[in-house]
Design an enzyme around this catalytic site. Structure first.
Site, PDB file in Angstrom:
ATOM      1  N   LYS A  22      20.562  50.360  17.363  1.00  0.00           N
ATOM      2  CA  LYS A  22      20.691  50.484  16.023  1.00  0.00           C
ATOM      3  C   LYS A  22      19.514  50.553  15.191  1.00  0.00           C
ATOM      4  CE  LYS A  22      21.607  46.471  13.426  1.00  0.00           C
ATOM      5  NZ  LYS A  22      20.597  46.183  12.286  1.00  0.00           N
ATOM      6  N   ASN A  23      18.535  49.493  15.664  1.00  0.00           N
ATOM      7  CA  ASN A  23      17.090  49.352  14.779  1.00  0.00           C
ATOM      8  C   ASN A  23      16.306  50.709  15.158  1.00  0.00           C
ATOM      9  OD1 ASN A  23      18.464  47.298  13.682  1.00  0.00           O
ATOM     10  ND2 ASN A  23      17.067  45.802  14.574  1.00  0.00           N
ATOM     11  N   ARG A  92      21.281  46.912   3.718  1.00  0.00           N
ATOM     12  CA  ARG A  92      19.981  46.652   2.796  1.00  0.00           C
ATOM     13  C   ARG A  92      18.710  47.399   3.407  1.00  0.00           C
ATOM     14  NH1 ARG A  92      16.327  44.173   4.650  1.00  0.00           N
ATOM     15  NH2 ARG A  92      15.400  43.654   2.615  1.00  0.00           N
ATOM     16  N   CYS A 116      19.493  38.890   2.081  1.00  0.00           N
ATOM     17  CA  CYS A 116      20.744  38.929   2.719  1.00  0.00           C
ATOM     18  C   CYS A 116      21.081  37.729   3.248  1.00  0.00           C
ATOM     19  CB  CYS A 116      20.701  40.144   3.674  1.00  0.00           C
ATOM     20  SG  CYS A 116      19.502  39.464   5.114  1.00  0.00           S
ATOM     21  N   ARG A 121      14.282  38.454   2.578  1.00  0.00           N
ATOM     22  CA  ARG A 121      13.890  39.904   2.763  1.00  0.00           C
ATOM     23  C   ARG A 121      12.822  40.615   1.798  1.00  0.00           C
ATOM     24  NH1 ARG A 121      17.454  40.909   6.913  1.00  0.00           N
ATOM     25  NH2 ARG A 121      16.063  42.648   7.605  1.00  0.00           N
ATOM     26  N   PRO A 122      11.738  40.149   1.470  1.00  0.00           N
ATOM     27  CA  PRO A 122      10.995  41.139   0.301  1.00  0.00           C
ATOM     28  C   PRO A 122      10.404  42.240   0.947  1.00  0.00           C
ATOM     29  CG  PRO A 122       9.721  39.046   1.369  1.00  0.00           C
ATOM     30  CD  PRO A 122      10.970  39.120   1.924  1.00  0.00           C
ATOM     31  N   ASP A 124       7.448  43.573  -0.540  1.00  0.00           N
ATOM     32  CA  ASP A 124       6.023  43.905  -1.189  1.00  0.00           C
ATOM     33  C   ASP A 124       5.326  44.460  -0.112  1.00  0.00           C
ATOM     34  OD1 ASP A 124       6.663  41.196   0.396  1.00  0.00           O
ATOM     35  OD2 ASP A 124       4.390  40.820   0.218  1.00  0.00           O
ATOM     36  N   ASP A 306      16.088  38.484  16.761  1.00  0.00           N
ATOM     37  CA  ASP A 306      17.653  38.830  16.596  1.00  0.00           C
ATOM     38  C   ASP A 306      18.299  38.166  17.928  1.00  0.00           C
ATOM     39  OD1 ASP A 306      16.823  42.345  15.649  1.00  0.00           O
ATOM     40  OD2 ASP A 306      17.034  40.321  14.496  1.00  0.00           O
ATOM     41  N   ARG A 398      28.605  45.727  12.264  1.00  0.00           N
ATOM     42  CA  ARG A 398      27.316  46.561  12.154  1.00  0.00           C
ATOM     43  C   ARG A 398      26.397  46.659  13.231  1.00  0.00           C
ATOM     44  NH1 ARG A 398      23.973  42.945   9.116  1.00  0.00           N
ATOM     45  NH2 ARG A 398      22.621  44.853   9.117  1.00  0.00           N
TER      46      ARG A 398
HETATM   47  C1  EPZ Z   1      13.771  44.601  11.100  1.00  0.00           C
HETATM   48  O1  EPZ Z   1      13.912  44.032  10.077  1.00  0.00           O
HETATM   49  C2  EPZ Z   1      15.169  44.533  11.797  1.00  0.00           C
HETATM   50  N1  EPZ Z   1      16.255  45.473  11.038  1.00  0.00           N
HETATM   51  C3  EPZ Z   1      15.751  43.056  11.772  1.00  0.00           C
HETATM   52  O2  EPZ Z   1      16.975  43.315  12.645  1.00  0.00           O
HETATM   53  C4  EPZ Z   1      14.748  42.277  12.651  1.00  0.00           C
HETATM   54  O3  EPZ Z   1      15.284  41.290  12.665  1.00  0.00           O
HETATM   55  C5  EPZ Z   1      13.316  42.334  12.144  1.00  0.00           C
HETATM   56  O4  EPZ Z   1      12.959  44.005  12.160  1.00  0.00           O
HETATM   57  C6  EPZ Z   1      12.233  41.613  12.865  1.00  0.00           C
HETATM   58  O5  EPZ Z   1      12.093  42.327  14.127  1.00  0.00           O
HETATM   59  C7  EPZ Z   1      15.946  46.926  11.421  1.00  0.00           C
HETATM   60  O6  EPZ Z   1      15.158  47.273  11.980  1.00  0.00           O
HETATM   61  C8  EPZ Z   1      16.747  47.641  10.335  1.00  0.00           C
HETATM   62  P1  EPZ Z   1      10.415  42.762   8.943  1.00  0.00           P
HETATM   63  P2  EPZ Z   1      12.869  44.210   8.783  1.00  0.00           P
HETATM   64  O7  EPZ Z   1       9.867  43.810   7.797  1.00  0.00           O
HETATM   65  O8  EPZ Z   1      12.091  45.414   8.980  1.00  0.00           O
HETATM   66  C9  EPZ Z   1       8.704  39.516   6.011  1.00  0.00           C
HETATM   67  C10 EPZ Z   1      19.098  42.682  13.114  1.00  0.00           C
HETATM   68  O9  EPZ Z   1      19.796  41.816  13.360  1.00  0.00           O
HETATM   69  N2  EPZ Z   1       8.464  40.706   5.074  1.00  0.00           N
HETATM   70  O10 EPZ Z   1       9.510  43.010  10.098  1.00  0.00           O
HETATM   71  O11 EPZ Z   1      13.369  43.944   7.590  1.00  0.00           O
HETATM   72  C11 EPZ Z   1      10.298  39.274   5.869  1.00  0.00           C
HETATM   73  O12 EPZ Z   1      10.953  38.616   4.747  1.00  0.00           O
HETATM   74  C12 EPZ Z   1      18.046  42.764  11.927  1.00  0.00           C
HETATM   75  O13 EPZ Z   1      19.237  43.953  13.743  1.00  0.00           O
HETATM   76  C13 EPZ Z   1       7.702  40.470   3.863  1.00  0.00           C
HETATM   77  O14 EPZ Z   1       7.348  39.312   3.512  1.00  0.00           O
HETATM   78  O15 EPZ Z   1      11.794  42.980   9.439  1.00  0.00           O
HETATM   79  C14 EPZ Z   1      10.362  38.783   7.451  1.00  0.00           C
HETATM   80  O16 EPZ Z   1      10.308  37.350   7.263  1.00  0.00           O
HETATM   81  C15 EPZ Z   1      17.773  41.721  11.183  1.00  0.00           C
HETATM   82  N3  EPZ Z   1       7.377  41.560   3.360  1.00  0.00           N
HETATM   83  C16 EPZ Z   1       9.376  39.230   8.234  1.00  0.00           C
HETATM   84  O17 EPZ Z   1       8.542  39.828   7.274  1.00  0.00           O
HETATM   85  C17 EPZ Z   1       7.722  42.750   3.512  1.00  0.00           C
HETATM   86  O18 EPZ Z   1       7.415  43.697   2.601  1.00  0.00           O
HETATM   87  C18 EPZ Z   1       9.781  40.289   9.048  1.00  0.00           C
HETATM   88  O19 EPZ Z   1      10.354  41.337   8.341  1.00  0.00           O
HETATM   89  C19 EPZ Z   1       8.486  43.008   4.644  1.00  0.00           C
HETATM   90  C20 EPZ Z   1       8.815  41.843   5.418  1.00  0.00           C
END
Ligand code: EPZ
Length: 432
Positions: A22-23, A92, A116, A121-122, A124, A306, A398
């Site tokens: 999916k990802n 999202r 979510c 999920r910021p 920034d 995950d 999902r």
């Molecule tokens: C991806 O989410 C995956 N989703 C998530 O899978 C997965 O858990 C995550 O990566 C970590 O491996 C998809 O690929 C669609 P991140 P993503 O940006 O991109 C912080 C599932 O169950 N952060 O690596 O949103 C954030 O808050 C889903 O399939 C910031 O602070 O993950 C989190 O604490 C859930 N600022 C951490 O980084 C930002 O701008 C990881 O987020 C972006 C992220």
């Protein structure tokens, strides 16, 4: 919302294929907006998140066809740069369209994705990175209005956290920017490498994907290509956990064992026998699982966040005390309250969960809190004594294609009742 009825204590025995990731599929489908022409994407899983992504592609002006697990996207007619709130709120992670739409049209208008079930999920890091390319972004009324007056200019971006989504958005915008972009502290997940493979096949020049430093040399434009999505490492680990929890033995076909690598030592510490042969992984469970001293979720190649919930479910019936530390998301323990209702012994203190194993869980009426928490509760139901009823299973749709069918084929007693069936049953019962 739909529900599962699960009769526990059935062993998972046999073999199964693993769906496409999916990802990986989500950012690759978004990337087709950048590659003019008709892209053919194979091994796309049949999931509600994929439907949500196709809805956005069609809204933007793409023509999309589904033939089984193949999605065919003709992006020639892309004529919109905005994603309406309704479509953004369906999923999202639609934020990954930002880099693709900006790269194609030079402007983008999306709603703030918001938080979510698992955290705030910021975004920034995404926005700071886009601004480094010369994109001006106004954040008003929960909408992001992004404009890049001139062609984006390649730049150097050091991420304070190896964010998967931010790395993807940077790769997308950098692919057709002027000059070279370097990402320091980039995410190293296999899905990043798969996206880079797709983009390079479309004519991009990306090196270093899967490592901490990615270098992207901008090219004038991308052209459509054909691509096969990698297998889903999280779904693979979920099925292995189902076998571990039910004293079962299963073989997964067509996986990439290296992608499941970070989870294998946890299964082995729990007493499972894991055998890797080419693209197959076989797991045989011990009669009684042993505890896992400590599991800390980390960015890849660390233990994946995950799979934290399914592995926690496994530790609830292991002998001894296990410690889980969730370092990635700030509220990814919503499955704990439901596991407690099944007789699990878990204490949560901030990011840490201490799990004291019990001989067995008992079935209960549960509510799915989120995608991976839901899969964990299904696994707990498979292992528990008695019947478990799990509602709000749309969360699970999902990320898991035909979840109940695959588990049934491995020996599970699991029945799905969708709302319309339920409504019919109620009408029928009240009429009788
Ligand atoms: C991806 O989410 C995956 N989703 C998530 O899978 C997965 O858990 C995550 O990566 C970590 O491996 C998809 O690929 C669609 P991140 P993503 O940006 O991109 C912080 C599932 O169950 N952060 O690596 O949103 C954030 O808050 C889903 O399939 C910031 O602070 O993950 C989190 O604490 C859930 N600022 C951490 O980084 C930002 O701008 C990881 O987020 C972006 C992220």
């Amino acid at each position: 919302m739909g529900k599962y009825i699960i009769e526990g204590r059935k062993k998972m025995i046999g073999e199964c294929d693993v769906q496409g990731a999916k990802n990986s599929a989500l950012p690759i489908l978004a990337a087709t907006v950048l590659a003019k022409g008709t892209c053919v994407i194979h091994n796309c899983p049949k999931l509600s998140d994929i439907v949500a992504t196709i809805n956005i592609l069609e809204y933007l002006g793409c023509k999309v066809k589904r033939e089984g697990h193949t999605v065919i996207v003709d992006s020639t007619g892309v004529n919109r740069h905005d994603i309406p709130d309704k479509l953004m709120h369906e999923m999202r992670s639609s934020i990954v369209f930002l880099g693709a739409i900006l790269g194609r049209l030079g402007k983008a208008s999306l709603s703030m994705p918001g938080g979510c079930e698992i955290g705030l999920r910021p975004i920034d890091l995404h926005l700071e990175a886009m601004r480094r390319f010369g994109v001006s972004i106004s954040e008003e009324y929960a909408r992001l209005e992004c404009v890049c007056e001139k062609k984006p200019v390649g730049t150097e971006i050091a991420l304070s956290f190896p964010s998967v989504g931010a790395t993807e958005n940077i790769m997308l915008l950098a692919s057709t920017a002027t000059g070279t972009t370097t990402i320091l502290n980039a995410a190293r997940e296999p899905e990043i490498s798969d996206l880079a493979d797709f983009l390079n096949r479309s004519g991009a020049r990306i090196q270093g994907a899967g490592e901490g430093v990615i270098v992207i040399e901008g090219v004038p434009e991308l052209t459509a290509c054909e691509h096969t999505v990698i297998p889903d490492r999280i779904v693979a680990a979920t099925y292995l956990t189902a076998a571990a929890m039910t004293n079962g033995s299963i073989t997964l076909n067509n996986v990439i064992p290296a992608h499941v690598g970070p989870v294998i030592p946890v299964f082995e510490e729990a007493g499972c026998d894991v055998c890797i042969r080419g693209r197959n992984i076989q797991l045989t469970a011990p009669p009684r699982l042993s505890c896992v001293r400590s599991v800390r979720t980390m960015p890849y190649p660390g233990f994946p966040t995950d799979i934290q919930a399914p592995i926690m479910a496994m530790t609830t019936i292991a002998e001894g005390t296990s410690v889980i530390i969730e370092t990635i998301f700030e509220s990814r323990y919503k499955h704990v309250s439901e596991l407690l209702r099944m007789g699990a012994k878990i204490r949560v203190d901030g990011r840490m969960a201490v799990v004291e194993g019990v001989q067995s869980l008992t079935g209960a009426k549960l509510v799915t809190p989120d995608l991976r928490g839901g899969s964990a509760l299904v696994l707990a139901g498979l292992a528990a004594r008695g019947v478990t009823e799990l509602s709000a299973i749309k969360h699970i749709d999902r990320g898991y294609e035909d979840f109940e069918k695959t588990l049934s084929a491995l020996g599970a007693e699991i029945k799905r009742i969708d709302d319309e069936d339920e409504a019919y049953r109620k009408d029928y019962e009240s009429a009788v």
